[in-house]
Design a protein around this motif. Structure first.
Motif, mmCIF file in Angstrom:
data_model
loop_
_atom_site.group_PDB
_atom_site.id
_atom_site.type_symbol
_atom_site.label_atom_id
_atom_site.label_comp_id
_atom_site.label_asym_id
_atom_site.label_seq_id
_atom_site.Cartn_x
_atom_site.Cartn_y
_atom_site.Cartn_z
ATOM 1 N N VAL A 67 37.553 39.459 38.883
ATOM 2 C CA VAL A 67 38.050 39.987 37.954
ATOM 3 C C VAL A 67 38.999 38.323 37.217
ATOM 4 C CG1 VAL A 67 40.600 40.680 37.010
ATOM 5 C CG2 VAL A 67 38.793 42.077 38.561
ATOM 6 N N LEU A 68 39.446 37.572 38.256
ATOM 7 C CA LEU A 68 40.031 36.297 37.619
ATOM 8 C C LEU A 68 39.012 35.550 37.230
ATOM 9 C CD1 LEU A 68 42.025 34.206 37.897
ATOM 10 C CD2 LEU A 68 41.499 33.439 40.021
ATOM 11 N N LEU A 69 37.905 35.328 37.716
ATOM 12 C CA LEU A 69 36.727 34.497 37.188
ATOM 13 C C LEU A 69 35.986 34.953 35.989
ATOM 14 C CD1 LEU A 69 34.796 32.088 37.403
ATOM 15 C CD2 LEU A 69 33.214 33.527 38.782
ATOM 16 N N ALA A 70 35.903 36.361 35.658
ATOM 17 C CA ALA A 70 35.375 36.799 34.539
ATOM 18 C C ALA A 70 36.464 36.536 33.328
ATOM 19 C CB ALA A 70 34.999 38.492 34.660
ATOM 20 N N SER A 71 37.589 37.057 33.697
ATOM 21 C CA SER A 71 38.756 36.822 32.679
ATOM 22 C C SER A 71 38.792 35.485 31.881
ATOM 23 C CB SER A 71 39.986 37.370 32.797
ATOM 24 O OG SER A 71 40.566 36.637 34.192
ATOM 25 N N LEU A 72 38.731 34.450 33.045
ATOM 26 C CA LEU A 72 39.024 33.180 32.699
ATOM 27 C C LEU A 72 37.554 32.879 31.706
ATOM 28 C CD1 LEU A 72 39.964 31.236 35.872
ATOM 29 C CD2 LEU A 72 40.910 30.596 33.592
ATOM 30 N N MET A 73 36.488 33.194 32.074
ATOM 31 C CA MET A 73 35.216 32.696 31.405
ATOM 32 C C MET A 73 35.482 33.506 30.000
ATOM 33 S SD MET A 73 32.432 33.139 34.163
ATOM 34 C CE MET A 73 30.908 32.725 33.208
ATOM 35 N N GLY A 110 32.088 28.696 29.817
ATOM 36 C CA GLY A 110 31.149 28.278 30.714
ATOM 37 C C GLY A 110 31.594 28.846 32.195
ATOM 38 N N LEU A 111 30.530 28.291 33.129
ATOM 39 C CA LEU A 111 30.882 28.597 34.618
ATOM 40 C C LEU A 111 31.745 27.345 35.250
ATOM 41 C CD1 LEU A 111 30.121 30.850 36.310
ATOM 42 C CD2 LEU A 111 28.121 29.748 37.051
ATOM 43 N N GLY A 112 31.581 26.251 34.840
ATOM 44 C CA GLY A 112 31.974 24.998 35.546
ATOM 45 C C GLY A 112 33.564 25.140 35.938
ATOM 46 N N THR A 113 34.465 24.972 34.780
ATOM 47 C CA THR A 113 35.670 24.906 34.811
ATOM 48 C C THR A 113 36.412 26.109 35.179
ATOM 49 O OG1 THR A 113 35.840 23.174 33.009
ATOM 50 C CG2 THR A 113 37.884 24.046 33.464
ATOM 51 N N PRO A 114 36.060 27.406 34.698
ATOM 52 C CA PRO A 114 36.546 28.621 35.152
ATOM 53 C C PRO A 114 36.266 28.748 36.736
ATOM 54 C CG PRO A 114 35.467 28.935 33.215
ATOM 55 C CD PRO A 114 35.224 27.616 33.595
ATOM 56 N N LEU A 115 35.179 28.311 37.162
ATOM 57 C CA LEU A 115 34.799 28.529 38.623
ATOM 58 C C LEU A 115 35.875 27.838 39.422
ATOM 59 C CD1 LEU A 115 32.995 29.862 40.658
ATOM 60 C CD2 LEU A 115 31.607 27.911 40.463
ATOM 61 N N VAL A 116 35.934 26.472 39.205
ATOM 62 C CA VAL A 116 36.574 25.463 39.837
ATOM 63 C C VAL A 116 38.242 26.170 39.929
ATOM 64 C CG1 VAL A 116 37.734 23.333 40.080
ATOM 65 C CG2 VAL A 116 35.378 23.565 39.506
#
Length: 607
Positions: free
Chosen positions: A62-68, A404-410
C-alpha cells in the motif's frame, strides 16, 4: 485514479509477498532439503506460508503503490493541473480512500477467519516436515549415521547400479554393549513396499556379535575376563532395519488449540479461561502462604464455611517462652545449636524453592495469556496499518513529485523498516510483560499516525518545505557538502562596483566575522554546540555578494564563489580568509586606479 492505483497495488503486493516468502524459504531451507518431499507437499507449504505473510506484505505494498501513483502525478504535472482546476487533494484521494477502507475491512476478516486456518496448516506441515526422516544418501569413505541405530561405512559405490562395496556396518539396535558388526564385500539398499523398513542385501562377508545377553544366561562376570562372541560367515545375507521413509502428517488439533489458530471469539474465551485459572491458582497460593504454620505456630486459619482468613492472637510471652533462640547458643553442647540452625536454613530453602516454582507456574500462565492478548490485538492492527500507510504514501508522493520505482522504493523501504523495528520492539515488550499488551502492539501505529496526519496537512496546503530539491539541499547542508556558488561575469550590469564602497563593506563584514569567531572561542569546550548556522552573518553576506557580483574582475568572482550559501561557524575560518583576499584584491585595484588618475597621467592623456 483507480485504474492507476489498483494494478500498481497488485504488482507491488505480489513483489513484496515474494520477497518475504524468500525470507521464509531461507529460514526453513534446512528442514526441506534432503527429505525427498513431493512437489505437492512443498507447494502446499509455500501456499500457506504465503497466506501467513500477507500481514507483512500488504502494508508495504500500500505504501509503495500510493507513493508511485501520486509521485507520477506530481512528476507529470497532472496533480498541479488538477489543483489549478479547483480540485483539492482530498477530492483526488477520495476514490482511493474508499478503496483503502474496503481493503482494511477485508484485511480484518482475513486476519480473523483465514489467517488462523492458514497458520494452523502451515505449522502442522512444517512440524511434519521436520519429523520426516531424511533420504538415505550414503557417502564414500566416511561413516554415515543418519539411519537410526546404525553406522555404515562404504569404501566406494556405483552410482549407476546402486551397488556398495567394502562395507562395514555397526548395528546398535540392541545397545552399545551388544553391538553387532557386519563386514561385506558388497551390498545394496532397498525399502520395503510400505516404506517402513530398510532392506539390506549383502554378499560375501562376516558377522560378529557378542553373547553378553542375560536372556541366554551368560554374563561378563560368569565368563571371567573373556567375553564370548559369535562369528558367522555368509555368501548372501538379508538384513532389515526399521526406517520409516513415509511423510506422516501430525494432527492439527494441537496447533488448532493454540493462539495462532483461533479467531476473536475463541481468543476471548481462552483469555477468560486462563484468567480464571490464574486467579484461582493465585488465590490458593496466597491462602497457603497466609495460613502455613511457621516453627509450629499458626497465627491465621482458613474458615471453610465463610471462605475468609481468620487472625488469631498469640501471646508474646508464650512465644518467648516456647522459642527462646538465645538459649540454643547457651546450651552445653554447641553441636545442637549448629544442627538446629542447619535444619532451619534447610527448611527455609525448601520453602523458598517451593514458592519460586509456584511463581514460575503463574508466570508461564500469565505469559500464555499475554500471547493470546497479542494475537487478539493483531486482528485489528493490519487494517489500521494499511490506512496509515496510505495517508503517508499518498501525501508524500504528492510532495516529493518523484514517480517511477527508484525513489518511491527507497522511501517506502526506509519507512517500513522504521515501522517494523518499532512494531517488533512493542511486540517484545508486550510479550515480556514490560508494558500492557495494547500499548506494545499499537505502539507502531501510534508513532506513524501523527506522521500521516502531518504529511496530509502539508500536502493539502501544497507546502514547499518537503520538495525533493529542498530535501537534497537540506541533506547536503547537514553533511557539510553544500552546493557551491556558480557566479559568472555579467555581460550587462546596472550598477558598477565602487572600490571604496566595496572595501568599506568588506571591512564591516570582516569585523562581524571576527566577532563571531571570538564568541566561538569563548565557548571553550562547548564550542561543538556552536557549529550551527551563523545567523548574524547571513544578511551582510547576501548584500556583499549581490553588490560585488557586478564586478568585471574574474578573480573577485572566483573568490565570491568560495562563500557558502549559509554561513556556519564550522566554515568561519575559510570565510575570513576569503574576505581578506577580497580586501587585498580590491585594495590593489583601487591603488592602481588612483595611480592612473594622477595629474601627470591626465596631462599626457590630454596632449
Amino acid at each position: 485514479m483507480l485504474q492507476r492505483f489498483l494494478p500498481l497495488l497488485a504488482m507491488t503486493f505480489f513483489i513484496c509477498l515474494f520477497i518475504v516468502l524468500m525470507q521464509f524459504l531461507w529460514k526453513s531451507i534446512d528442514d526441506l532439503v534432503g527429505k525427498g518431499l513431493e512437489v505437492s507437499v512443498i507447494g502446499e507449504l509455500f501456499f500457506y506460508a504465503a497466506l501467513t505473510m500477507v500481514p507483512m506484505a500488504l502494508p508495504l505494498a500500500v505504501l509503495l503503490a500510493s507513493l508511485m501513483v501520486f509521485g507520477n502525478l506530481g512528476e507529470n504535472f497532472e496533480l498541479t493541473a488538477m489543483k489549478a482546476s479547483g480540485i483539492s487533494l482530498f477530492r483526488i484521494m477520495k476514490p482511493l480512500t474508499i478503496v483503502m477502507i474496503l481493503i482494511a475491512i477485508g484485511a480484518f476478516f482475513f486476519q480473523n477467519n483465514v489467517l488462523p486456518v492458514a497458520q494452523t496448516k502451515m505449522w502442522t506441515l512444517l512440524f511434519s516436515v521436520r519429523q520426516k526422516t531424511p533420504e538415505v544418501e550414503i557417502p564414500q569413505r566416511s561413516f554415515y549415521d543418519q539411519i537410526p541405530n546404525m553406522n555404515l561405512y562404504v569404501e566406494r559405490k556405483n552410482a549407476e547400479t546402486g551397488m556398495l562395496y567394502d562395507m562395514i556396518i555397526y548395528d546398535l539396535s540392541r545397545g552399545l554393549d551388544n553391538t553387532r558388526v557386519i563386514l561385506a564385500d558388497s551390498g545394496r539398499f532397498n525399502f520395503t513396499e510400505d516404506k517402513t523398513r530398510l532392506y539390506l542385501h549383502l554378499y560375501t562377508g562376516e558377522m560378529f556379535e557378542n553373547m553378553r545377553d542375560n536372556s541366554m544366561g551368560l554374563s561378563s562376570a560368569s565368563s571371567g575376563s573373556y567375553l564370548p562372541f559369535r562369528r558367522e560367515s555368509f555368501t548372501e545375507k538379508e538384513v532389515y532395519f526399521p526406517f520409516d521413509a513415509n511423510f506422516n502428517r501430525i494432527d492439527e488439533g494441537g496447533i488448532r488449540s493454540q493462539y495462532v489458530g483461533q479467531n476473536i471469539s475463541e481468543l476471548k474465551h481462552s483469555i477468560d479461561s486462563i484468567g480464571r485459572q490464574v486467579d484461582s491458582i493465585g488465590n490458593i497460593y496466597a491462602r497457603d502462604l497466609l495460613t502455613t504454620p511457621y516453627f509450629g505456630m499458626q497465627a491465621r486459619s482458613y474458615n471453610r464455611r465463610t471462605g475468609a482468613i481468620e487472625q488469631h492472637e498469640v501471646p508474646l510471652s508464650g512465644v518467648h517462652k516456647l522459642y527462646d533462640v538465645d538459649s540454643l547458643f547457651e546450651a552445653p553442647d554447641p553441636g545442637y545449636a549448629k544442627s538446629y540452625v542447619s535444619q532451619a536454613l534447610a527448611k527455609a530453602k525448601r520453602q523458598q524453592q517451593d514458592y519460586q516454582y509456584r511463581s514460575l507456574v503463574l508466570a508461564e500462565q500469565a505469559k500464555l495469556m499475554r500471547r493470546h492478548d497479542i494475537e487478539l490485538e493483531r486482528k485489528f492492527t493490519l487494517s489500521f496499518a494499511c490506512i496509515i500507510f496510505f495517508f503517508i504514501g499518498a501525501p508524500l508522493g504528492a510532495i516529493i513529485k518523484k514517480g517511477g520505482l527508484g525513489t518511491p522504493l527507497v522511501i517506502s523501504v526506509l519507512l517500513f523498516i522504521v515501522y517494523y523495528i518499532i512494531d517488533n520492539a512493542g511486540y517484545k515488550m508486550a510479550r515480556d510483560g514490560k508494558v500492557p499488551v495494547w500499548e506494545g502492539i499499537w505502539l507502531s501505529s501510534a508513532v506513524l499516525l501523527p506522521l500521516g496526519v502531518f504529511l496530509t496537512y502539508k500536502a493539502a496546503g501544497d507546502s514547499a518545505e518537503f520538495k525533493f530539491d529542498g530535501l537534497v539541499k537540506l541533506f547536503r547542508r547537514v553533511a557539510g557538502r553544500e552546493m557551491p556558488r556558480a557566479l559568472v561575469l555579467k555581460e550587462v550590469h546596472m550598477t558598477d562596483v565602487n572600490p571604496a564602497d566595496a572595501i568599506a563593506m568588506l571591512q564591516s563584514f570582516l569585523m562581524l566575522e571576527e566577532q563571531e569567531q571570538q564568541m566561538v572561542k569563548r565557548l571553550g569546550k562547548f564550542a561543538v554546540f556552536a557549529r550551527g548556522p551563523a545567523a548574524a552573518l547571513q544578511q551582510p553576506l547576501n548584500q556583499l555578494v549581490d553588490y560585488l557580483s557586478n564586478t568585471d574582475d574574474n578573480y573577485v568572482i572566483a573568490l565570491l564563489n568560495e562563500y557558502p550559501f549559509t554561513p556556519t561557524n564550522r566554515r568561519l575560518a575559510g570565510m575570513i580568509g576569503t574576505t581578506r583576499r577580497l580586501l587585498e584584491r580590491l585594495g590593489a585595484t583601487s591603488d592602481a586606479a588612483d595611480a592612473h588618475n594622477t595629474p601627470d597621467n591626465e596631462s599626457e592623456h590630454t596632449s
